[in-house]
Enzyme design. Structure first.
Site, PDB file in Angstrom:
ATOM      1  CG  HIS A  43     -71.737 143.835  43.418  1.00 34.76           C
ATOM      2  ND1 HIS A  43     -71.571 143.848  42.052  1.00 34.76           N
ATOM      3  CD2 HIS A  43     -72.350 142.667  43.729  1.00 34.76           C
ATOM      4  CE1 HIS A  43     -72.085 142.730  41.562  1.00 34.76           C
ATOM      5  NE2 HIS A  43     -72.554 141.999  42.545  1.00 34.76           N
ATOM      6  CG  ASP A  65     -74.028 137.284  49.328  1.00 34.28           C
ATOM      7  OD1 ASP A  65     -73.072 137.520  48.575  1.00 34.28           O
ATOM      8  OD2 ASP A  65     -74.874 136.390  49.111  1.00 34.28           O
TER       9      ASP A  65
HETATM   10  C1  SDX Z   1     -71.625 138.275  45.224  1.00 29.08           C
HETATM   11  O1  SDX Z   1     -70.142 139.654  40.747  1.00 29.08           O
HETATM   12  C2  SDX Z   1     -71.369 139.326  41.081  1.00 29.08           C
HETATM   13  O2  SDX Z   1     -72.318 139.560  40.399  1.00 29.08           O
HETATM   14  C3  SDX Z   1     -71.465 138.543  42.401  1.00 29.08           C
HETATM   15  C4  SDX Z   1     -72.862 138.386  43.006  1.00 29.08           C
HETATM   16  C5  SDX Z   1     -73.728 137.440  42.177  1.00 29.08           C
HETATM   17  O3  SDX Z   1     -74.960 137.549  42.271  1.00 29.08           O
HETATM   18  O4  SDX Z   1     -73.156 136.514  41.529  1.00 29.08           O
HETATM   19  O5  SDX Z   1     -73.502 139.642  43.113  1.00 29.08           O
HETATM   20  C6  SDX Z   1     -72.771 137.749  44.417  1.00 29.08           C
HETATM   21  O6  SDX Z   1     -70.565 137.700  45.195  1.00 29.08           O
HETATM   22  C7  SDX Z   1     -71.811 139.560  46.008  1.00 29.08           C
HETATM   23  C8  SDX Z   1     -70.495 140.009  46.750  1.00 29.08           C
HETATM   24  C9  SDX Z   1     -70.376 139.211  48.047  1.00 29.08           C
HETATM   25  N1  SDX Z   1     -69.073 139.486  48.684  1.00 29.08           N
HETATM   26  C10 SDX Z   1     -68.975 140.189  49.829  1.00 29.08           C
HETATM   27  O7  SDX Z   1     -69.918 140.745  50.389  1.00 29.08           O
HETATM   28  C11 SDX Z   1     -67.556 140.239  50.412  1.00 29.08           C
HETATM   29  C12 SDX Z   1     -67.215 141.660  50.828  1.00 29.08           C
HETATM   30  N2  SDX Z   1     -67.068 142.494  49.620  1.00 29.08           N
HETATM   31  C13 SDX Z   1     -65.822 142.557  49.023  1.00 29.08           C
HETATM   32  O8  SDX Z   1     -64.775 141.769  49.369  1.00 29.08           O
HETATM   33  C14 SDX Z   1     -65.733 143.308  47.697  1.00 29.08           C
HETATM   34  O9  SDX Z   1     -66.565 144.393  47.770  1.00 29.08           O
HETATM   35  C15 SDX Z   1     -66.047 142.495  46.437  1.00 29.08           C
HETATM   36  C16 SDX Z   1     -65.209 141.280  46.381  1.00 29.08           C
HETATM   37  C17 SDX Z   1     -67.492 142.130  46.419  1.00 29.08           C
HETATM   38  C18 SDX Z   1     -65.749 143.377  45.248  1.00 29.08           C
HETATM   39  O10 SDX Z   1     -64.392 143.625  45.250  1.00 29.08           O
HETATM   40  P1  SDX Z   1     -63.682 144.487  44.081  1.00 29.08           P
HETATM   41  O11 SDX Z   1     -64.648 144.892  43.041  1.00 29.08           O
HETATM   42  O12 SDX Z   1     -62.454 143.738  43.659  1.00 29.08           O
HETATM   43  O13 SDX Z   1     -63.320 145.819  44.810  1.00 29.08           O
HETATM   44  P2  SDX Z   1     -61.984 146.050  45.619  1.00 29.08           P
HETATM   45  O14 SDX Z   1     -61.676 144.862  46.478  1.00 29.08           O
HETATM   46  O15 SDX Z   1     -60.945 146.524  44.664  1.00 29.08           O
HETATM   47  O16 SDX Z   1     -62.434 147.253  46.603  1.00 29.08           O
HETATM   48  C19 SDX Z   1     -62.340 148.622  46.203  1.00 29.08           C
HETATM   49  C20 SDX Z   1     -62.073 149.369  47.483  1.00 29.08           C
HETATM   50  C21 SDX Z   1     -60.838 148.863  48.243  1.00 29.08           C
HETATM   51  O17 SDX Z   1     -60.339 149.911  49.028  1.00 29.08           O
HETATM   52  P3  SDX Z   1     -59.076 150.822  48.415  1.00 29.08           P
HETATM   53  O18 SDX Z   1     -57.971 149.835  48.064  1.00 29.08           O
HETATM   54  O19 SDX Z   1     -59.660 151.525  47.202  1.00 29.08           O
HETATM   55  O20 SDX Z   1     -58.709 151.744  49.544  1.00 29.08           O
HETATM   56  O21 SDX Z   1     -63.178 149.184  48.407  1.00 29.08           O
HETATM   57  C22 SDX Z   1     -62.703 148.503  49.560  1.00 29.08           C
HETATM   58  C23 SDX Z   1     -61.395 147.839  49.185  1.00 29.08           C
HETATM   59  O22 SDX Z   1     -60.575 147.653  50.331  1.00 29.08           O
HETATM   60  N3  SDX Z   1     -63.722 147.505  49.905  1.00 29.08           N
HETATM   61  C24 SDX Z   1     -64.125 147.204  51.128  1.00 29.08           C
HETATM   62  C25 SDX Z   1     -65.151 146.254  50.971  1.00 29.08           C
HETATM   63  N4  SDX Z   1     -65.331 145.979  49.676  1.00 29.08           N
HETATM   64  C26 SDX Z   1     -64.439 146.761  49.017  1.00 29.08           C
HETATM   65  N5  SDX Z   1     -63.726 147.669  52.344  1.00 29.08           N
HETATM   66  C27 SDX Z   1     -64.369 147.137  53.418  1.00 29.08           C
HETATM   67  N6  SDX Z   1     -65.377 146.212  53.362  1.00 29.08           N
HETATM   68  C28 SDX Z   1     -65.776 145.752  52.155  1.00 29.08           C
HETATM   69  N7  SDX Z   1     -66.744 144.847  52.093  1.00 29.08           N
END
Ligand code: SDX
Length: 427
Positions: free
Chosen positions: A306, A363
Site C-alpha cells: 500500500h 483488497d
Molecule cells: C487500493 O491509496 C489508497 O488508499 C488505495 C486504497 C483505497 O482504499 O483507495 O487503499 C485501495 O488501491 C489498495 C491497493 C490495491 N493494489 C494492490 O493490491 C496491487 C498490488 N500492490 C502494489 O502494486 C503496490 O503495493 C501499490 C500499488 C499498492 C503501492 O505501490 P507503491 O506505493 O508505488 O510502492 P512501490 O510500487 O514503489 O513498491 C515498493 C517496493 C518495490 O520493490 P523495490 O523496487 O523497492 O525493490 O515494494 C515492491 C515493489 O516492487 N512491491 C511489491 C508489491 N507491492 C510493492 N512486490 C510484490 N508484490 C506487491 N504487491
C-alpha cells in the site's frame, strides 16, 4: 509564531510556512515557491506531496489507523450502517434518527432512472467489463440530469447528493443483471438502503425475494470499509476533474475509471484470479512468492502492499475476520480462503515483504466475501465503487465548497531544445 522551512538554492535562502494538521501532520506550504524562486518540486506519484487540506478522513499508515470524521473504522464497521456513514462522510456528523429517516426518504425519491438509460445499456455486449459499463452509465446520467450543481446553493448540492445516492445503486444492479442476462428491475422502497441494493442485484424474476440478515450485514460492513480513504488515486481523480468545474456525475465517472486499475480498486478482482491460479497450480504458494520477489517477473502479490499503510491495513484485519464469520454463517467452505491465509502467513515471514512493509490491504480478502455472496468476480470492483461513492461525493463537495483552484501540476521538460523545421528533402 508559525514555524518556517528554509530552502537554500544557489546561496539564496527562501522561507516557507509550516502547516500542521489536527493530527500533527507537518507540511511545507510551497504555494509561493515558483513565484519567489522560479523553481518547482518534482514528485512522481505524489508520494511526498499533499494536494489539499481535508477534514474528511484521517489515516496513519505507520500505525494502521483509519478514521472517518474522527470516528474509528473499527467502531463504524461494528456499530454504524452504511447509510449513516454516507451521511457522516458527506455532511460531517452522524445523523439523528430524524435526519437519517429524511435522508433515506429523499434518496428513495430519486431512485428511478430514466427508462432511456436502458437503451444505452442495451448497446453493451454481455462480455463488457462491468466497470466500463458503470463508468459509461454514470456519465450518461448527465444527459438526463443536465443542470450542473450550483455548489453555492445548499439545497442544490443536497439534491445532487440524494440523486446520485438513489440512482447509482440502480446502475450497479443493472450492470450486474445485464451480465447475468436478468431483466432490469427496481428495488423496494420499503426496504433498507443496502437491503434494497441487494434485492435489485439478486432478485430472480420468478421468485419472492427473501432477506438474509447475515448477507445484508456483511454487505453493509464491506461498503462501510470502502467508503473513503483520503487522497487515493480515484479520489484525487474525482477532485481534480471537479476542480475544472466539471459536474459531480462526470467527476464520479472519472473516479470509476481510475478505480478500475489493478493497482487500485481492480486489485480485488486480480486477487481472486491470483488465488484461483494458485489453486489450479496445485496450491503451492511458495512458487508465487518467488515470482512476486523476482524483479524480472512482472507478477505482483495482488492485495499486498500500500502507498500509505506500512503496517496492517486496518480494513484487511476486519474483512479477514468477517470472511471467516460470513463463510461460517453461510456454511461455505472456500479453499481459496485457506490459500489466502497461507499466502499471508508465508509472505509476512519473508524478508522481502517485511523489509518493504508489504502487508495485506483492503483488497486481499474482500473478494472472498463478495464471492460467498454470489457476486461475479468482475463485479468486485463495481462493489468497491458502490462503497466509495459517499467518499467521492464528500471529497468533491469539500473541494468545490473550498473554492480550490483548478488542478494543474507543472513538469520538468526533458525533451528537445528548440530546433528549426526541416523540409522532407532535408530529413
Ligand atoms: C487500493 O491509496 C489508497 O488508499 C488505495 C486504497 C483505497 O482504499 O483507495 O487503499 C485501495 O488501491 C489498495 C491497493 C490495491 N493494489 C494492490 O493490491 C496491487 C498490488 N500492490 C502494489 O502494486 C503496490 O503495493 C501499490 C500499488 C499498492 C503501492 O505501490 P507503491 O506505493 O508505488 O510502492 P512501490 O510500487 O514503489 O513498491 C515498493 C517496493 C518495490 O520493490 P523495490 O523496487 O523497492 O525493490 O515494494 C515492491 C515493489 O516492487 N512491491 C511489491 C508489491 N507491492 C510493492 N512486490 C510484490 N508484490 C506487491 N504487491
Amino acid at each position: 509564531m508559525s514555524k518556517i522551512a528554509t530552502l537554500e538554492i544557489d546561496g539564496k535562502k527562501y522561507e516557507f510556512p509550516i502547516v500542521e494538521g489536527t493530527e500533527n501532520e507537518v507540511a511545507i506550504d510551497i504555494k509561493s515557491l515558483r513565484a519567489s524562486s522560479n523553481v518547482i518540486t518534482l514528485d512522481p506519484g505524489y508520494k511526498n506531496t499533499g494536494s489539499c487540506e481535508s477534514a474528511i478522513t484521517f489515516l496513519d499508515g505507520e500505525k494502521g489507523i483509519l478514521r472517518y470524521r474522527g470516528y474509528s473504522i473499527e467502531e463504524l464497521a461494528d456499530k454504524a450502517s452504511f447509510l449513516e456513514v454516507c451521511f457522516l462522510l458527506i455532511f460531517g456528523e452522524l445523523p439523528t434518527q430524524e435526519e437519517l429517516t429524511k435522508f433515506h426518504k429523499d434518496i428513495k425519491g430519486q431512485s428511478i432512472v430514466d427508462e432511456d438509460m436502458k437503451r444505452i445499456l442495451d448497446g453493451f455486449p454481455k462480455s463488457a467489463h462491468p466497470m466500463g459499463v458503470l463508468a459509461s452509465l454514470t456519465n450518461a446520467l448527465v444527459a438526463f440530469n443536465p443542470s450542473s450543481v450550483n455548489v453555492d446553493s445548499e439545497e442544490d448540492m443536497y439534491k445532487a447528493i440524494v440523486k446520485i445516492l438513489g440512482k447509482f445503486p440502480v446502475l450497479v444492479a443493472w450492470t450486474m443483471r445485464k451480465k447475468m442476462s436478468l431483466p432490469l428491475n427496481y428495488g423496494d422502497t420499503s426496504l433498507g438502503y443496502v437491503e434494497n441494493i441487494h434485492k435489485m442485484m439478486f432478485q430472480q424474476p420468478n421468485e419472492d425475494y427473501k432477506v438474509d440478515r447475515a448477507v445484508i450485514e456483511a454487505l453493509d460492513k464491506l461498503l462501510i470499509l470502502h467508503a473513503d480513504h483520503e487522497q487515493n488515486c480515484s479520489t484525487s481523480t474525482v477532485r481534480i476533474v471537479g476542480s475544472s468545474h466539471s459536474g459531480l456525475f462526470a467527476s464520479l465517472s472519472a473516479g470509476i475509471a481510475a478505480l478500475w486499475g489493478p493497482l487500485h480498486g481492480g486489485a480485488n478482482q486480480a486477487v481472486i484470479e491470483m488465488l484461483e491460479a494458485i489453486k489450479a497450480d496445485g496450491g503451492d504458494t511458495s512458487k508465487f512468492i518467488l515470482k512476486a520477489k523476482d524483479k524480472n517477473d512482472s507478477f505482483r502479490l495482488m492485495g499486498f502492499g500500500h502507498r500509505v499503510y506500512k503496517n496492517f491495513d486496518p480494513r484487511a484485519k476486519i474483512i479477514k475476520k468477517a470472511a471467516d464469520e460470513v463463510l461460517g454463517e453461510l456454511g461455505i467452505e472456500d479453499p481459496v480462503l485457506d490459500i489466502a491465509k497461507g499466502l499471508e502467513k508465508v509472505a509476512l515471514e519473508d524478508e522481502y515483504f517485511i523489509s518493504r512493509n508489504l502487508y495485506p490491504n483492503v483488497d486481499f480478502y474482500s473478494g472472498i466475501i463478495y464471492r460467498a455472496l454470489g457476486i461475479p468476480t468482475d463485479m468486485f470492483t463495481v462493489m468497491f465503487a458502490l462503497g466509495r461513492l459517499p467518499g467521492w461525493i464528500a471529497q468533491w463537495k469539500e473541494m468545490r465548497l473550498g473554492k480550490e483552484p483548478i488542478g494543474r501540476p507543472r513538469q520538468v521538460y526533458i525533451g528537445h531544445t528548440h530546433r528549426t523545421f526541416k523540409t522532407r528533402s532535408e530529413r
